[in-house]
Design an enzyme around this catalytic site. Structure first.
Site, short mmCIF file in Angstrom:
data_model
loop_
_atom_site.label_atom_id
_atom_site.label_comp_id
_atom_site.label_asym_id
_atom_site.label_seq_id
_atom_site.Cartn_x
_atom_site.Cartn_y
_atom_site.Cartn_z
N CYS A 161 -181.55 -49.47 -1.14
CA CYS A 161 -181.31 -50.00 0.23
C CYS A 161 -180.35 -49.04 0.89
O CYS A 161 -179.43 -48.24 0.26
CB CYS A 161 -180.62 -51.23 0.25
SG CYS A 161 -181.37 -52.61 -0.50
N ILE A 181 -174.92 -49.02 5.85
CA ILE A 181 -174.63 -49.15 7.16
C ILE A 181 -173.77 -47.98 7.71
O ILE A 181 -173.12 -47.44 7.01
CB ILE A 181 -173.58 -50.39 7.37
CG1 ILE A 181 -174.54 -51.70 6.93
CG2 ILE A 181 -172.95 -50.51 8.73
CD1 ILE A 181 -173.66 -52.93 6.66
N CYS A 218 -185.45 -48.84 14.77
CA CYS A 218 -184.94 -47.81 14.10
C CYS A 218 -185.55 -46.57 14.54
O CYS A 218 -185.30 -45.33 13.80
CB CYS A 218 -185.05 -48.06 12.38
SG CYS A 218 -184.49 -49.52 12.02
N HIS A 274 -177.93 -44.33 7.85
CA HIS A 274 -179.08 -44.65 9.01
C HIS A 274 -178.23 -45.30 9.96
O HIS A 274 -178.18 -46.71 10.19
CB HIS A 274 -180.02 -45.63 7.98
CG HIS A 274 -180.99 -46.14 8.81
ND1 HIS A 274 -181.67 -45.32 10.04
CD2 HIS A 274 -181.75 -47.35 8.81
CE1 HIS A 274 -182.53 -46.04 10.47
NE2 HIS A 274 -182.75 -47.45 9.55
N LYS A 303 -181.20 -43.14 2.69
CA LYS A 303 -180.73 -43.86 1.44
C LYS A 303 -179.33 -43.06 1.52
O LYS A 303 -178.18 -43.78 0.96
CB LYS A 303 -181.56 -43.60 0.32
CG LYS A 303 -180.78 -43.75 -0.82
CD LYS A 303 -180.57 -45.40 -1.19
CE LYS A 303 -179.72 -45.44 -2.27
NZ LYS A 303 -178.16 -45.25 -2.09
#
Lengths: 421, 138
Positions: A242, A245, A94, A367, A363
């Site tokens: 979390c 996607i 990442c 991401h 968030k």
């Protein structure tokens, strides 16, 4: 020794671009990179001919897995017209595009090139959630897979250790989620643009329309405690702890310091960079801190001559809510075990003492892993130049910002400090 | 005693034989589990195998409700979550392992600091057989 390294010559960012982040069934990696690249070119104040780019580095974690296409360097070289000059792919999970920026930084500082492009791209939404989970798990330590860990699972375990050591709990992580979602509607490029309250109202309206019992949540935390609204993923990480996607791309144009004013009267200088490597959960010295962060921070502060209190705002890698909390402590913005209290007091809000993730963070902004590092820099670029629009940090003259980017479950950590002079 | 290389393959072979093994540096005494090829404390490559007592305490854990494919195959999902954790071993090192004998559907009932003892999870048969390290409350 490592804390005092200096660049051979200064490096400035003179342009930045970012695609919209989200799930785009009708776009591929080239399409989103083209969006980011076009914006970057158009944003160079004094104009810029892309033919002047001498080399580029492009971060990409795993399009080999996600869309069965590897070797993204030449594809981006062709797309942008940089070919036949060198374009190289970098991979640090990442943190892939921060590593692209680092390679560009070193290339300019060394004198090898004067004008380089650094960026990143990832295309994840063509996979099922299970496939993405499997793909991301490729970046965990080999032992964690055997033990049944998922990506959120590793962060869930760190959260239990943090809670146990410092007396924090899920309600403190909720403050991070609520804050990120408060910034989200102000970022037009972000994947999510709703506050938690907006999402609660939407859920109530849906229940009413279907003739189902309408949830009676009194506030955001009550909703976040409700497993029907916020189901567990890897306890204590729940859905709203979390990041999503995403597909997306981002890039920055970097030049030798002495050339910066040829491109803009308002460049942003890279004054500190640090990177660290971490170990798996079984071998890391602390379960409430990333040793790679500490190394990255030591190097970047050492290079810049700055201290944590000099940093006015930062984008940190909130792939999971607990990660944001650990980072702001590791980087020295708050003492270990004190970060969650400062968050509860609003210090990391946009109008707080130390704004964190004004973009909405991973968030809410999304991401697309390979694009995240330079997308964080895009936010710093906008904020330092006073161009962040509605989400501009209010009432402050900004001149120092920073990005912290984490790869894998802490295997790679980077910390970059930017200055507006 | 044992002449096997200090590798993950050897470590997994030992697990399949019901042995929980680490490697210890003959020069400085540092203990590693899973085993390391060389000592990162003193840089020696003079290692020996060391059988772990298999006792420790829970240092961190998570209960997984959204399981990866290989765990879904074993029957785990949102309705049947599982626990995985980090155990600090009596000898000092930490290890990641599945945590059995706890109620993963009620994570609040699981406490850090709980004394643990090692166990083995045996999966599959024949060529595909695999043994995983696990811990359960002692």
């Amino acid at each position: 020794m490592t804390g005092k390294r200096k660049l051979g010559r200064g490096v400035a960012i003179v342009g930045a671009g970012m695609s919209n982040f989200g799930m785009f069934p009708d776009k591929d990696s080239k399409d989103v990179f083209a969006e980011a690249f076009s914006e970057m070119i158009a944003g160079v104040d004094k104009g810029f001919d892309p033919a002047d780019i001498q080399a580029a580095w492009i971060g990409n974690f795993s399009n080999d897995f996600f869309v069965h296409q590897a070797h993204w360097g030449p594809i981006i070289a062709d797309l942008t017209g940089i070919a036949p000059k060198a374009v190289t792919r970098t991979e640090g999970a990442c943190a892939s595009s921060t590593l692209a920026m680092r390679d560009g930084l070193m290339a300019i500082a060394s004198g090898m090139y004067d004008i380089v492009l650094a960026g990143g791209v990832e295309e994840m939404s063509k996979c099922t959630t299970e496939e993405v989970t499997e793909g991301l798990a490729l970046a965990t330590s080999p032992y964690e897979g055997d033990a049944g860990y998922t990506f959120p699972g590793v962060f869930g375990a760190l959260a239990t250790a943090y809670f146990n050591k410092y007396g924090a709990g899920r309600e403190h992580l909720m403050n991070i989620t609520i804050k990120s979602h408060e910034n989200a509607p102000l970022n037009p490029k972000g994947q999510f643009k709703q506050t938690i309250k907006d999402l609660m109202e939407a859920r109530k309206a849906k229940a009413e329309k279907k003739g189902l019992p309408v949830p009676g949540w009194a506030d955001e935390k009550e909703a976040l405690w409700d497993p029907a609204f916020n189901p567990p993923v890897a306890w204590p990480m729940h859905l709203y702890d979390c990041c999503p996607i995403s597909d997306g791309a981002s890039c920055v144009l970097m030049v030798a310091e002495e050339l910066a004013k040829d491109f803009t009267d308002d460049p942003i200088y890279v004054v500190g960079f640090g990177q660290g490597s971490g170990r798996g959960l079984h071998a890391c010295p602390s379960l409430t801190s990333f040793e790679a962060n500490k190394n990255a921070a030591k190097e970047a502060y050492g290079m810049s001559g700055l201290k944590p209190r000099d940093i006015q705002f930062a984008e940190v890698h909130d792939c999971f809510s607990i990660a944001e909390l650990i980072h702001i402590e590791d980087l020295g913005f708050f003492e270990a075990g004190e970060g969650y209290k400062a968050i509860a007091e609003g210090e990391t809000r946009r109008d707080g003492r130390m704004p964190i993730n004004t973009s909405g963070g991973l968030k809410c902004k999304g991401h697309p892993v390979g694009a995240t590092g330079t997308a964080q820099m895009f936010e710093i670029w906008k904020q330092l130049r006073g161009e962040a629009g509605e989400r501009q940090i209010p009432g402050r003259d900004l001149y120092i910002g920073a990005t912290q980017n984490l790869g894998g479950t802490g295997g790679t950590c980077t910390f970059t400090i930017f200055e507006r002079r | 005693m044992e002449e096997r290389p200090f590798s993950d393959i050897s470590y997994r072979q030992f697990l399949s034989e019901g042995k929980f093994m680490g490697s210890r540096c003959r020069k400085c005494g540092e203990l590693y589990v899973p085993p390391r090829h060389f000592c990162i404390a003193c840089r020696s490559d003079d290692m020996e195998w060391h059988e772990m007592v298999g006792e420790g305490e829970l240092a961190a854990f998570t209960c997984i409700f959204v399981a990866p494919p290989h765990m879904v195959e074993l029957g785990y999902d949102r309705r049947n979550p599982y626990c995985t954790g980090v155990v600090t071993l009596k000898e000092g090192p930490r290890i990641v392992a599945r945590i059995e004998g706890v109620d993963a559907a009620r994570p609040e009932s699981i406490a850090i600091g709980t004394p643990m003892k090692s166990d083995f999870i045996r999966l599959g048969e024949g060529e595909g057989a695999k043994t995983l390290l696990a811990f359960r409350p002692s």
